[in-house]
Design a protein around this motif. Structure first.
Motif, PDB file in Angstrom:
ATOM      1  N   SER A   7       0.834  -1.098   0.145  1.00 59.67           N
ATOM      2  CA  SER A   7       0.147  -0.082  -0.089  1.00 59.67           C
ATOM      3  C   SER A   7       1.009   1.194   0.070  1.00 59.67           C
ATOM      4  O   SER A   7       2.184   1.040   0.295  1.00 59.67           O
ATOM      5  CB  SER A   7      -0.776   0.032   1.305  1.00 59.67           C
ATOM      6  OG  SER A   7      -1.592   1.356   1.108  1.00 59.67           O
ATOM      7  N   ASP A   8       0.355   2.345  -0.519  1.00 62.89           N
ATOM      8  CA  ASP A   8       1.113   3.648  -0.432  1.00 62.89           C
ATOM      9  C   ASP A   8       1.121   4.613   0.939  1.00 62.89           C
ATOM     10  O   ASP A   8       1.672   5.212   1.054  1.00 62.89           O
ATOM     11  CB  ASP A   8       0.882   4.326  -1.759  1.00 62.89           C
ATOM     12  CG  ASP A   8      -0.632   4.784  -2.183  1.00 62.89           C
ATOM     13  OD1 ASP A   8      -1.253   4.393  -1.387  1.00 62.89           O
ATOM     14  OD2 ASP A   8      -0.640   5.501  -2.882  1.00 62.89           O
ATOM     15  N   THR A   9       0.191   3.858   1.836  1.00 60.55           N
ATOM     16  CA  THR A   9      -0.138   4.492   2.995  1.00 60.55           C
ATOM     17  C   THR A   9      -0.086   3.462   4.052  1.00 60.55           C
ATOM     18  O   THR A   9      -0.706   2.086   3.692  1.00 60.55           O
ATOM     19  CB  THR A   9      -1.508   5.229   2.942  1.00 60.55           C
ATOM     20  OG1 THR A   9      -2.596   4.118   2.718  1.00 60.55           O
ATOM     21  CG2 THR A   9      -1.612   6.425   2.142  1.00 60.55           C
ATOM     22  N   GLY A  12      -3.544   0.989   4.672  1.00 62.14           N
ATOM     23  CA  GLY A  12      -4.187   1.430   3.265  1.00 62.14           C
ATOM     24  C   GLY A  12      -4.390   0.110   2.509  1.00 62.14           C
ATOM     25  O   GLY A  12      -4.168  -0.907   2.864  1.00 62.14           O
TER      26      GLY A  12
END
Length: 41
Positions: A7-9, A12
């Protein structure tokens, strides 16, 4: 256990198989966690 991807967060949703970063510079990707497999099938 099945690894869901990255995930990029933090915490997330997993990214798709084709990820294109829209920002310049370094992008940090975070593990999206694991899920249990349904072994009854």
């Amino acid at each position: 256990m099945l690894f869901r991807g990255f995930s990029d967060t933090l915490d997330g949703e997993p990214l798709s198989n084709i990820f294109v970063c829209e920002k310049e510079g370094i992008t940090f990707l975070y593990p999206a966690g694991y899920v249990e497999l349904d072994t009854s099938k």
